[in-house]
Design a protein around this motif. Structure first.
Motif, PDB file in Angstrom:
ATOM      1  N   HIS A 181      14.111  75.076   0.439  1.00  7.35           N
ATOM      2  CA  HIS A 181      13.556  73.781   0.142  1.00  7.35           C
ATOM      3  C   HIS A 181      12.285  73.744  -0.668  1.00  7.35           C
ATOM      4  N   VAL A 182      11.656  74.747  -0.510  1.00  7.91           N
ATOM      5  CA  VAL A 182      10.274  74.769  -1.140  1.00  7.91           C
ATOM      6  C   VAL A 182      10.378  75.870  -2.305  1.00  7.91           C
ATOM      7  N   GLY A 183      11.416  75.953  -2.893  1.00  5.35           N
ATOM      8  CA  GLY A 183      11.487  76.722  -4.204  1.00  5.35           C
ATOM      9  C   GLY A 183      11.844  78.327  -4.101  1.00  5.35           C
ATOM     10  N   PHE A 184      12.158  78.901  -3.230  1.00  7.94           N
ATOM     11  CA  PHE A 184      12.311  80.210  -2.968  1.00  7.94           C
ATOM     12  C   PHE A 184      13.821  80.621  -3.468  1.00  7.94           C
ATOM     13  N   ASP A 185      14.127  81.695  -3.987  1.00  6.79           N
ATOM     14  CA  ASP A 185      15.341  82.171  -4.040  1.00  6.79           C
ATOM     15  C   ASP A 185      15.805  83.040  -2.965  1.00  6.79           C
ATOM     16  N   VAL A 186      16.945  82.676  -1.899  1.00  4.60           N
ATOM     17  CA  VAL A 186      16.779  83.379  -0.651  1.00  4.60           C
ATOM     18  C   VAL A 186      17.931  84.103  -0.889  1.00  4.60           C
ATOM     19  N   THR A 187      17.966  85.505  -0.218  1.00  2.00           N
ATOM     20  CA  THR A 187      19.072  86.460  -0.057  1.00  2.00           C
ATOM     21  C   THR A 187      19.054  86.844   1.471  1.00  2.00           C
ATOM     22  N   VAL A 188      20.211  86.726   2.165  1.00  2.00           N
ATOM     23  CA  VAL A 188      20.156  87.060   3.588  1.00  2.00           C
ATOM     24  C   VAL A 188      21.186  88.353   3.471  1.00  2.00           C
ATOM     25  N   VAL A 189      20.882  89.252   4.447  1.00  2.00           N
ATOM     26  CA  VAL A 189      21.462  90.496   4.507  1.00  2.00           C
ATOM     27  C   VAL A 189      21.650  90.957   6.101  1.00  2.00           C
ATOM     28  N   ASP A 190      23.287  91.090   6.401  1.00  2.00           N
ATOM     29  CA  ASP A 190      23.500  91.455   7.856  1.00  2.00           C
ATOM     30  C   ASP A 190      24.886  92.063   7.632  1.00  2.00           C
ATOM     31  N   TYR A 191      25.376  92.892   8.802  1.00  2.00           N
ATOM     32  CA  TYR A 191      26.680  93.588   8.779  1.00  2.00           C
ATOM     33  C   TYR A 191      27.754  92.658   9.408  1.00  2.00           C
ATOM     34  N   ASP A 192      27.368  91.422  10.108  1.00  2.00           N
ATOM     35  CA  ASP A 192      28.484  90.763  10.879  1.00  2.00           C
ATOM     36  C   ASP A 192      28.922  89.366  10.093  1.00  2.00           C
ATOM     37  N   PRO A 193      29.886  89.267   9.375  1.00  2.00           N
ATOM     38  CA  PRO A 193      30.188  88.137   8.451  1.00  2.00           C
ATOM     39  C   PRO A 193      30.221  86.890   9.338  1.00  2.00           C
ATOM     40  N   ALA A 194      30.172  86.901  10.707  1.00  2.00           N
ATOM     41  CA  ALA A 194      30.490  85.865  11.587  1.00  2.00           C
ATOM     42  C   ALA A 194      28.911  85.151  11.574  1.00  2.00           C
ATOM     43  N   TYR A 195      27.989  86.013  11.305  1.00  2.00           N
ATOM     44  CA  TYR A 195      26.508  85.548  11.242  1.00  2.00           C
ATOM     45  C   TYR A 195      26.132  85.160   9.995  1.00  2.00           C
ATOM     46  N   VAL A 196      26.414  85.982   9.018  1.00  2.00           N
ATOM     47  CA  VAL A 196      26.156  85.431   7.556  1.00  2.00           C
ATOM     48  C   VAL A 196      27.369  84.681   6.991  1.00  2.00           C
ATOM     49  N   SER A 197      27.275  83.609   7.563  1.00  2.00           N
ATOM     50  CA  SER A 197      28.372  82.736   7.071  1.00  2.00           C
ATOM     51  C   SER A 197      27.693  81.329   6.349  1.00  2.00           C
ATOM     52  N   GLU A 198      28.431  80.898   5.581  1.00  2.00           N
ATOM     53  CA  GLU A 198      28.054  79.777   4.607  1.00  2.00           C
ATOM     54  C   GLU A 198      27.386  78.591   5.601  1.00  2.00           C
ATOM     55  N   ALA A 199      28.289  78.320   6.401  1.00  2.00           N
ATOM     56  CA  ALA A 199      27.663  77.312   7.695  1.00  2.00           C
ATOM     57  C   ALA A 199      26.058  77.521   7.938  1.00  2.00           C
ATOM     58  N   ARG A 200      25.817  78.695   8.250  1.00  2.00           N
ATOM     59  CA  ARG A 200      24.406  79.279   8.803  1.00  2.00           C
ATOM     60  C   ARG A 200      23.589  79.458   7.626  1.00  2.00           C
ATOM     61  N   PHE A 201      23.852  79.715   6.345  1.00  2.53           N
ATOM     62  CA  PHE A 201      23.088  80.112   5.261  1.00  2.53           C
ATOM     63  C   PHE A 201      23.573  79.291   3.980  1.00  2.53           C
ATOM     64  N   PRO A 202      23.619  78.028   4.161  1.00  7.63           N
ATOM     65  CA  PRO A 202      24.490  77.309   2.910  1.00  7.63           C
ATOM     66  C   PRO A 202      23.809  77.305   1.567  1.00  7.63           C
ATOM     67  N   SER A 203      22.406  77.644   1.625  1.00  7.63           N
ATOM     68  CA  SER A 203      21.545  77.717   0.489  1.00  7.63           C
ATOM     69  C   SER A 203      21.397  79.022   0.119  1.00  7.63           C
ATOM     70  N   ALA A 204      21.536  80.101   0.598  1.00 10.89           N
ATOM     71  CA  ALA A 204      21.295  81.399   0.341  1.00 10.89           C
ATOM     72  C   ALA A 204      22.499  82.394  -0.358  1.00 10.89           C
ATOM     73  N   ARG A 205      22.072  83.363  -0.946  1.00 10.43           N
ATOM     74  CA  ARG A 205      23.075  84.422  -1.462  1.00 10.43           C
ATOM     75  C   ARG A 205      23.259  85.076  -0.290  1.00 10.43           C
ATOM     76  N   ARG A 206      24.617  85.366   0.337  1.00  9.25           N
ATOM     77  CA  ARG A 206      24.851  86.170   1.585  1.00  9.25           C
ATOM     78  C   ARG A 206      25.482  87.754   1.013  1.00  9.25           C
ATOM     79  N   ILE A 207      24.905  88.674   1.665  1.00  5.49           N
ATOM     80  CA  ILE A 207      25.441  89.852   1.400  1.00  5.49           C
ATOM     81  C   ILE A 207      25.740  90.450   3.075  1.00  5.49           C
ATOM     82  N   VAL A 208      26.965  90.952   3.058  1.00  9.71           N
ATOM     83  CA  VAL A 208      27.628  91.631   4.126  1.00  9.71           C
ATOM     84  C   VAL A 208      27.668  92.950   4.144  1.00  9.71           C
ATOM     85  N   LEU A 209      26.831  93.715   4.873  1.00  6.67           N
ATOM     86  CA  LEU A 209      26.805  95.229   4.956  1.00  6.67           C
ATOM     87  C   LEU A 209      28.221  95.870   5.670  1.00  6.67           C
TER      88      LEU A 209
END
Length: 330
Positions: A181-209
């Motif tokens: 919302h304040v203009g950062f480009d966000v990337t989230v990283v985790d190994y569990d796709p249930a947590y790295v979901s679009e519902a939890r991180f709709p505005s972030a780039r998501r990487i599943v390890l």
């Protein structure tokens, strides 16, 4: 902003063609950005494109040069929805005096403005318009709805700072939304796709390890100008996150957690080959100090710190002192 977009616009104007402007390239005109704004719609961008002429070429050329030079600069848009009102409104008892006229001509305009307050436009703006054009440097415009009949939009000509969230924790989910919302480009990283979901991180780039842990983090790389927030679920992979961030020389590294836990993380980080100097670069605990406890409150503390780090990174000590003085915070 992509250089190719500006180059195409310039080529079209030189050939006497109306360029095609899309909300994808100028996201300030997207439906999402204009949601709830009854005065402007994405269709305004098409009308604006048809009004551009060869006289606008220097504006886009200056924007192109700003990208090449890494300038802190913006392309701005004067959006007029009531021309008569835009020209009629004048300064009130509260605002600083900017002459006896409002908008000079009640016509839309594309302009360039950088943090040094250099303005390039196809025609001479009124003093009132100059005030609002300079205001795009305050992200993207602090007082864009201040006067009747017109508003102001802008797009930055510089890259957003990338923030890596290592761990898809509840706090990370809150940080992702607020940071975007304040203009950062966000990337989230985790190994569990249930947590790295679009519902939890709709505005972030998501990487599943892969592999059920953070070993795969070694296959990723952050840039020296990136920020890293170590927010792993249950803190189980905090050491891996700190080692990864410091090895890549991230501009900012922050770690969530209490002192006791972080003492154990310290030992594990050093056992993995990091140095005491690496550890001292990690801001711990992450975030500004004001009593935040819940994930949402912690996100406010963390993103506030990211904003402050970005501010100090982009502006000189002299510029910051001038800004603080203008706000009466010397």
């Amino acid at each position: 902003m992509e250089k190719a977009v500006l180059q195409t616009i310039i080529a079209d104007l030189r050939a006497g063609r109306a360029p095609v402007l899309s909300a994808e390239d100028f996201p300030c005109f997207s439906a999402e950005a204009l949601e709830g704004n009854g005065h402007v719609s994405p269709a305004y961008l098409d009308m604006l494109a048809k009004r551009l002429t060869a006289a606008d070429i220097p504006t886009f050329e200056r924007a192109l040069r700003a990208i090449d030079e890494g300038d802190l600069a913006w392309l701005g848009f004067k959006v007029v929805y009531d021309a008569d009102e835009a020209q009629r409104n004048t300064d009130n008892e509260v605002t600083k005096k900017y002459g006896d006229t409002g908008s000079a001509d009640g016509e839309p305009l594309v302009f360039f403005c950088n943090d040094a307050k250099e303005i390039v436009a196809s025609r001479e703006p009124s003093p009132r318009d100059v005030f609002q054009m300079k205001d795009v440097t305050r992200g993207p415009s602090m007082h864009n709805e201040q006067f009747e009949g017109l508003t102001w939009l802008s797009v930055p000509l510089f890259e957003a700072v990338r923030v890596w969230l290592l761990g898809a924790s509840d706090a990370a989910s809150e940080v992702a939304a607020l940071a975007a919302h304040v203009g950062f480009d966000v990337t989230v990283v985790d190994y569990d796709p249930a947590y790295v979901s679009e519902a939890r991180f709709p505005s972030a780039r998501r990487i599943v390890l892969e592999g059920g842990g953070f070993d795969g983090l070694a296959d990723l790389a952050c840039a020296p100008q990136d920020y890293v927030c170590v927010l792993t679920r249950g803190h189980m992979f905090d050491p891996e996150g700190c080692v990864w961030a410091t090895r890549h020389g991230a501009h900012y590294v922050g770690l969530m957690g209490c002192a006791g836990k972080n003492d154990r993380v310290h030992d594990l980080v050093l056992a993995a080959g990091a140095t005491e100097a690496d550890w001292e670069r990690v801001k711990r605990p992450i975030g500004l100090k004001f009593g935040a406890k819940t994930p949402a409150e912690l996100a406010i503390a963390i993103v506030a710190e990211l904003v402050d780090v970005r501010y100090r990174q982009r502006y000189s000590e002299e510029a910051r002192a001038k800004h603080e003085k203008s706000l009466g915070r010397e």
